[in-house]
Design a protein around this motif. Structure first.
Motif, PDB file in Angstrom:
ATOM      1  N   PRO A 191       0.834  -1.178  -0.071  1.00 33.67           N
ATOM      2  CA  PRO A 191      -0.218  -0.268   0.596  1.00 33.67           C
ATOM      3  C   PRO A 191       0.811   1.095   0.040  1.00 33.67           C
ATOM      4  O   PRO A 191       2.144   1.369   0.395  1.00 33.67           O
ATOM      5  CB  PRO A 191      -0.567  -0.355   1.600  1.00 33.67           C
ATOM      6  N   VAL A 192       0.089   2.425  -0.827  1.00 39.31           N
ATOM      7  CA  VAL A 192       0.845   3.629  -0.439  1.00 39.31           C
ATOM      8  C   VAL A 192       0.288   4.560   0.282  1.00 39.31           C
ATOM      9  O   VAL A 192      -1.377   4.787   0.737  1.00 39.31           O
ATOM     10  CB  VAL A 192       0.660   4.144  -1.390  1.00 39.31           C
ATOM     11  N   TYR A 193       1.038   5.291   1.357  1.00 41.86           N
ATOM     12  CA  TYR A 193      -0.049   6.042   2.859  1.00 41.86           C
ATOM     13  C   TYR A 193       0.914   7.450   2.006  1.00 41.86           C
ATOM     14  O   TYR A 193       1.902   7.897   2.017  1.00 41.86           O
ATOM     15  CB  TYR A 193       1.049   5.475   4.130  1.00 41.86           C
TER      16      TYR A 193
ATOM     17  N   PRO B  51       3.596  17.599   2.127  1.00 38.17           N
ATOM     18  CA  PRO B  51       2.787  16.047   2.001  1.00 38.17           C
ATOM     19  C   PRO B  51       3.719  15.756   1.012  1.00 38.17           C
ATOM     20  O   PRO B  51       4.937  16.374   1.036  1.00 38.17           O
ATOM     21  CB  PRO B  51       1.381  16.287   1.186  1.00 38.17           C
ATOM     22  N   PHE B  52       3.834  14.499   1.934  1.00 36.62           N
ATOM     23  CA  PHE B  52       4.555  13.212   1.490  1.00 36.62           C
ATOM     24  C   PHE B  52       3.435  11.290   1.099  1.00 36.62           C
ATOM     25  O   PHE B  52       3.073  11.338   1.629  1.00 36.62           O
ATOM     26  CB  PHE B  52       5.978  13.093   1.754  1.00 36.62           C
ATOM     27  N   THR B  53       4.374  10.911   0.151  1.00 32.87           N
ATOM     28  CA  THR B  53       3.596   9.451   0.085  1.00 32.87           C
ATOM     29  C   THR B  53       4.539   8.288   0.922  1.00 32.87           C
ATOM     30  O   THR B  53       5.916   9.092   0.898  1.00 32.87           O
ATOM     31  CB  THR B  53       3.342   8.885  -1.351  1.00 32.87           C
ATOM     32  N   GLU B  54       3.998   7.407   1.524  1.00 32.42           N
ATOM     33  CA  GLU B  54       5.349   6.218   1.937  1.00 32.42           C
ATOM     34  C   GLU B  54       4.812   4.962   1.401  1.00 32.42           C
ATOM     35  O   GLU B  54       4.073   4.687   1.718  1.00 32.42           O
ATOM     36  CB  GLU B  54       5.056   6.612   3.247  1.00 32.42           C
ATOM     37  N   ILE B  55       5.557   4.055   0.455  1.00 35.19           N
ATOM     38  CA  ILE B  55       5.389   2.810   0.145  1.00 35.19           C
ATOM     39  C   ILE B  55       5.796   1.780   1.560  1.00 35.19           C
ATOM     40  O   ILE B  55       6.902   1.618   1.809  1.00 35.19           O
ATOM     41  CB  ILE B  55       5.569   2.604  -1.120  1.00 35.19           C
ATOM     42  N   MET B  56       4.399   0.976   2.093  1.00 33.61           N
ATOM     43  CA  MET B  56       5.619   0.700   2.887  1.00 33.61           C
ATOM     44  C   MET B  56       3.871  -0.511   3.963  1.00 33.61           C
ATOM     45  O   MET B  56       3.006  -0.630   3.304  1.00 33.61           O
ATOM     46  CB  MET B  56       5.626   0.914   4.854  1.00 33.61           C
ATOM     47  N   SER B  57       4.436  -1.833   3.868  1.00 32.97           N
ATOM     48  CA  SER B  57       3.665  -2.749   4.446  1.00 32.97           C
ATOM     49  C   SER B  57       2.583  -2.345   5.241  1.00 32.97           C
ATOM     50  O   SER B  57       2.564  -1.484   6.219  1.00 32.97           O
ATOM     51  CB  SER B  57       4.866  -4.126   4.793  1.00 32.97           C
ATOM     52  N   VAL B  58       1.875  -3.431   5.981  1.00 31.06           N
ATOM     53  CA  VAL B  58       0.625  -2.960   6.412  1.00 31.06           C
ATOM     54  C   VAL B  58       1.298  -3.047   8.333  1.00 31.06           C
ATOM     55  O   VAL B  58       0.949  -2.096   9.142  1.00 31.06           O
ATOM     56  CB  VAL B  58      -0.938  -4.002   6.849  1.00 31.06           C
ATOM     57  N   LYS B  59       2.323  -3.867   7.816  1.00 32.26           N
ATOM     58  CA  LYS B  59       2.674  -4.332   9.428  1.00 32.26           C
ATOM     59  C   LYS B  59       4.123  -3.003   9.805  1.00 32.26           C
ATOM     60  O   LYS B  59       3.748  -2.352  11.192  1.00 32.26           O
ATOM     61  CB  LYS B  59       3.668  -5.425   9.343  1.00 32.26           C
ATOM     62  N   GLU B  60       4.333  -2.450   8.247  1.00 24.20           N
ATOM     63  CA  GLU B  60       5.440  -1.462   9.195  1.00 24.20           C
ATOM     64  C   GLU B  60       4.666  -0.093   9.343  1.00 24.20           C
ATOM     65  O   GLU B  60       5.030   0.679  10.314  1.00 24.20           O
ATOM     66  CB  GLU B  60       5.683  -1.270   7.494  1.00 24.20           C
ATOM     67  N   HIS B  61       3.497  -0.161   8.863  1.00 23.17           N
ATOM     68  CA  HIS B  61       1.892   1.124   8.937  1.00 23.17           C
ATOM     69  C   HIS B  61       1.583   1.433  10.487  1.00 23.17           C
ATOM     70  O   HIS B  61       2.345   2.024  11.137  1.00 23.17           O
ATOM     71  CB  HIS B  61       1.620   0.828   8.171  1.00 23.17           C
TER      72      HIS B  61
END
Length: 58
Positions: A2-4, A14-24
């Motif tokens: 996912p992209v958050y 503003p910025f976006t971050e690609i991370m796993s749900v667990k990382e998030h």
């Protein structure tokens, strides 16, 4: 993955971050502009899903 979306209140960027749900769930990302972490907030973003199933109508 996912992209958050996030917003840094310190530098007002503003910025976006690609991370796993667990990382998030485990950490708040670092702002790529000012490298701060304490004033980063999550933003609600739109979700886009593509499916391959077709609905049948009677």
């Amino acid at each position: 993955m996912p992209v958050y979306e996030f917003f840094c209140r310190k530098c007002q960027e503003p910025f976006t971050e690609i991370m796993s749900v667990k990382e998030h769930d485990q950490r708040m990302p670092e702002c790529p502009h000012c490298h701060g972490t304490k004033e980063v907030e999550k933003r609600i973003s739109a979700v886009h899903a593509v499916t391959t199933k077709k609905w049948l109508t009677s």
